[in-house]
Design an enzyme around this catalytic site. Structure first.
Site: not given
Length: 235
Positions: A12, A16-17, A29, A58-59, A123, A187
């Site tokens: 997140d 804003r960054w 992004h 999905t949002e 990983l 969440l």
């Protein structure tokens, strides 16, 4: 120091960054996508076995069309380049979410990456794309209902373990630690079933600035928690 086996992160703060630097949201992004490899390397160095990243929910389709298009192009490009990254770092990569809404080309990228990295032993990176936990659980229940109707599954056999086996994360252990960057403390429909006993860590640091030092701080906080399951402290 006890290292969590599985860390899930909500990425997140990219927009804003970027805004704080006088740049467009898509720049954030782009930098955020580049930071994924940095954090993957840090996780591997620290001994984390599984890392699950919330890349596109999905949002997120409700965002401005231009931002959605840019995000999806960025993710598709990342997956293409990730084949080389996975090979270099011996990293296995999987994608969870409802991928059928994505373009055929995007779905092909996902299949190619998963196939190319399937035998890697380092990983385990899981990327959640077009993922929503409620959607995941609904899809799981529909498949279970179908299997019950076809006689493949007995209704009486359905328990937590069986239900988990129908989720996108069926091959993954539940997360030990959830991290959300950039100060938000919710969440956002992420791994709701899987996070039932997970420790939460929230940081003001936005995702593009979240590096190894910040990951170490999260693990230190995790070590200061008393992990209890049914009144029994985890050893």
């Amino acid at each position: 120091m006890k290292i969590p086996k599985h860390v899930a992160i909500i990425l997140d703060g990219n927009g804003r960054w970027a805004k704080s630097k006088g740049m467009p949201r898509n720049y954030g992004h782009t930098i955020g996508a580049k930071n994924v490899e940095t954090v993957c390397q840090a996780a591997d160095e620290l001994g984390i076995s599984y890392l699950t990243l919330y890349a596109f929910s999905t949002e997120n389709w409700n965002r401005p069309e231009s931002e959605v298009e840019a995000l999806l192009k960025l993710l598709e490009s990342y997956l293409k380049n990730c084949i080389k990254t996975a090979e270099k770092n011996n990293m296995r990569v999987r994608v969870i979410g409802e991928i059928h809404r994505l373009s055929e080309k995007f779905q092909t990228r996902i299949r190619e990456l998963e196939a190319a990295s399937a035998s890697n032993t380092g990983l385990n990176l899981t990327i959640a794309i077009n993922y929503g936990s409620r959607d995941e659980m609904l899809r799981a229940m529909r498949r279970m209902i179908g299997d019950v109707k076809e006689g493949k599954l007995s209704e009486d056999a359905i328990d937590e373990q069986v239900f988990s086996s129908y989720l996108d994360t069926r091959d993954l252990p539940d997360p030990d630690l959830l991290i959300r960057t950039s100060g938000e403390q919710r969440l956002s429909n992420y791994l709701l079933w899987q996070l039932a006993y997970t420790e939460f860590y929230f940081t003001e640091v936005p995702w593009p600035d979240f590096h190894k030092k910040e990951l170490e701080e999260a693990i230190k906080a995790y070590n200061n928690r008393d992990r209890r399951f049914g009144g029994i402290t985890e050893e």
